[in-house]
Write an enzyme that holds these catalytic residues in place. Structure first.
Site, mmCIF file in Angstrom:
data_model
loop_
_atom_site.group_PDB
_atom_site.id
_atom_site.type_symbol
_atom_site.label_atom_id
_atom_site.label_comp_id
_atom_site.label_asym_id
_atom_site.label_seq_id
_atom_site.Cartn_x
_atom_site.Cartn_y
_atom_site.Cartn_z
ATOM 1 N N TRP A 183 -11.186 37.105 14.519
ATOM 2 C CA TRP A 183 -12.364 37.814 13.999
ATOM 3 C C TRP A 183 -12.839 37.132 12.712
ATOM 4 C CZ3 TRP A 183 -12.689 40.612 9.255
ATOM 5 C CH2 TRP A 183 -13.984 41.129 9.021
ATOM 6 N N HIS A 287 -9.200 46.902 20.228
ATOM 7 C CA HIS A 287 -8.843 47.378 18.895
ATOM 8 C C HIS A 287 -9.224 48.846 18.847
ATOM 9 C CE1 HIS A 287 -8.400 43.682 16.046
ATOM 10 N NE2 HIS A 287 -7.492 43.732 16.994
ATOM 11 N N ASP A 327 -6.208 49.373 15.091
ATOM 12 C CA ASP A 327 -6.838 48.705 13.944
ATOM 13 C C ASP A 327 -7.532 49.753 13.079
ATOM 14 O OD1 ASP A 327 -7.988 46.985 12.152
ATOM 15 O OD2 ASP A 327 -9.528 46.229 13.517
HETATM 16 C C1 RNT Z 1 -12.740 43.942 11.054
HETATM 17 C C2 RNT Z 1 -12.036 43.731 12.346
HETATM 18 C C3 RNT Z 1 -10.687 43.087 12.270
HETATM 19 C C4 RNT Z 1 -9.851 43.583 11.114
HETATM 20 C C5 RNT Z 1 -8.418 43.136 11.134
HETATM 21 C C6 RNT Z 1 -7.748 43.367 9.818
HETATM 22 O O1 RNT Z 1 -13.864 44.699 11.158
HETATM 23 O O2 RNT Z 1 -11.937 44.935 13.030
HETATM 24 O O3 RNT Z 1 -10.042 43.208 13.471
HETATM 25 O O4 RNT Z 1 -9.877 44.974 11.026
HETATM 26 O O5 RNT Z 1 -8.332 41.852 11.556
HETATM 27 ZN ZN ZN Z 2 -10.768 44.979 14.773
#
Ligand code: RNT
Ligand code: ZN
Length: 420
Positions: A183, A287, A327
């Site tokens: 990401w 997520h 997440d």
């Molecule tokens: C951010 C994304 C990402 C992070 C993590 C910490 O908006 O959701 O996945 O939350 O990588």
């Molecule tokens: Zn995420």
């Protein structure tokens, strides 16, 4: 004293009326791996020797005392939470949780900097997942993989490459496939004049990362999109269309989509997207989060959308094809309670979805009996799955109901409150 066995027997009778096999549902829910995110424990900060503030348009809010300050403390806290989360778990690490003795920058990290995590995972018999940290770094302020500065872009490409090698190391140590999630926060406060250039560079960067590591095995790579981040409200290089396009065009088994439940416009839901993605792709990374008006990353709730996602996966028979990761990051409550509540809710939603007569419902639909279809869908919203859940939790030693709360309070008193 509430007897979970009585509840279980009663629930079995209830579900038996519809031909639902309660024990089978428990066994599938139990063996579905959930990837528990390490970053709830320290507000997404990590342990780099020069760790700075959290950037990249994400935010933890709250200042609840007792957050983990070292990797040892974080592991101890994770172990605590894991006691109350029944079923198969993996731990999801970010690159910023490295444990090098002295400062090692992101373009130089190696498996040895994660050896203690791997030792710990092997000892616990769990798998490890991984994330390049393309944020919270001096070189991430003006884009990472999409940066127009070739030196900056190179730095992050190297980071991605290093992370895939660390993923293979985790696979080799644990024997379990490592799901890596990519990401990038890259975006802009205003709509740029050139919206294509950043996307072309982002595509090229991913291409370079995968080309340079095509020998890597035991790793799958999720590409995570986002609608916007704080400070980058108008433009996100890694938009949904970009990431979906990238994954589909790459047409490689290991490159899959990551769908984060907080990363879409507020009226869009991930549950409505899954079938379309599975039409063109064999696997998905999820997520699971809870967006409250924006990508606020609240603790996962046992809410309609979480339940709808799990129902979709069960009805499509795609539970085993989905890497389910949590997440969220809430710093306003006890962080171990946050993990416990969020992960238990995720698992509970899977169990509730499995406790439905799916084949019977499919038959009703296929025969055109849409009245019965609606009647069934509604009936199972309030079916006694909590009795099955309590029984299962007790069987696994995770505690029925709210039993875990007293233990978490004790740990707060004995351990967390002493961290200042
Ligand atoms: C951010 C994304 C990402 C992070 C993590 C910490 O908006 O959701 O996945 O939350 O990588
Ligand atoms: Zn995420």
């Amino acid at each position: 004293m509430y007897d979970v066995n009585k509840g279980y027997e009663l629930a079995k009778e209830f579900y038996g009326q519809y031909g639902v096999d309660v024990d089978q549902a428990i066994s599938v829910a139990d063996s579905t791996p959930l990837s528990m995110h390490c970053w709830q424990g320290d507000d997404v900060i990590g342990f780099e020797k020069e760790a700075g503030a959290l950037t990249g348009g994400i935010q933890t809010t709250g200042n609840y005392p007792g957050k983990a300050r070292t990797a040892e403390e974080l592991r101890a806290d994770i172990e605590q939470a894991m006691r109350y989360i029944p079923g198969e778990l993996k731990l999801n690490l970010h690159a910023s949780y490295q444990e090098a003795d002295s400062f090692v920058d992101r373009d130089a990290i190696e498996p040895k900097h994660f050896e203690k995590w791997a030792d710990w995972a092997v000892e616990k018999g769990i798998g490890l997942d991984f994330n390049p940290t393309y944020f919270s770094h001096p070189l991430s302020e003006n884009g990472t993989l999409s940066s127009a500065d070739e030196n900056v872009r190179k730095f992050w490409i190297e980071h991605g490459i290093r992370c895939r090698r660390i993923g293979q190391y985790f696979y080799e140590r644990t024997g379990k496939v490592c799901a890596i999630n990519h990401w990038t926060p890259d975006g802009d406060k205003e709509v740029p004049v050139d919206t294509l250039g950043p996307r072309m560079r982002l595509k090229d960067s991913y291409d370079q990362v995968f080309e340079a590591t095509k020998d890597v095995t035991g790793v799958v790579d999720g590409i995570e999109s986002k609608v916007f981040g704080i400070g980058a409200e108008s433009f996100t290089a890694g938009s949904h269309e970009f990431c979906m396009g990238y994954v589909m065009k790459a047409n490689k088994d290991h490159i899959i989509m990551t769908l984060d439940t907080g990363h879409y416009h507020p009226t869009e839901v991930v549950s409505a997207k899954l079938a379309s993605v599975f039409t063109f792709s064999d696997r998905v990374l999820l997520h699971v989060s809870r967006p409250v008006r924006w990508d606020s990353d609240h603790v996962v709730s046992f809410d309609d959308e979480t339940r709808a996602i799990m129902e979709e996966l069960v009805r499509m028979d795609k539970l085993s094809k989905t890497f389910i990761a949590t997440d969220f990051f809430d710093a306003s409550i006890n962080r171990i309670a946050a993990w416990t509540i969020g992960l238990r809710n995720t698992r509970k939603a899977i169990l509730a979805a499995l406790l439905q007569p799916v084949s019977q419902m499919k038959e009703l639909e296929a025969s055109g009996d849409v009245s019965a279809r609606l009647a069934f869908k509604e009936e199972f919203k309030a079916a006694p799955f909590a009795l099955v859940w309590d029984y299962y939790c007790e069987q696994k030693g995770a505690g029925k109901g709210l039993e875990w709360l007293a233990n978490v309070r004790d740990y707060e008193k004995d351990v967390l409150s002493k961290r200042v």
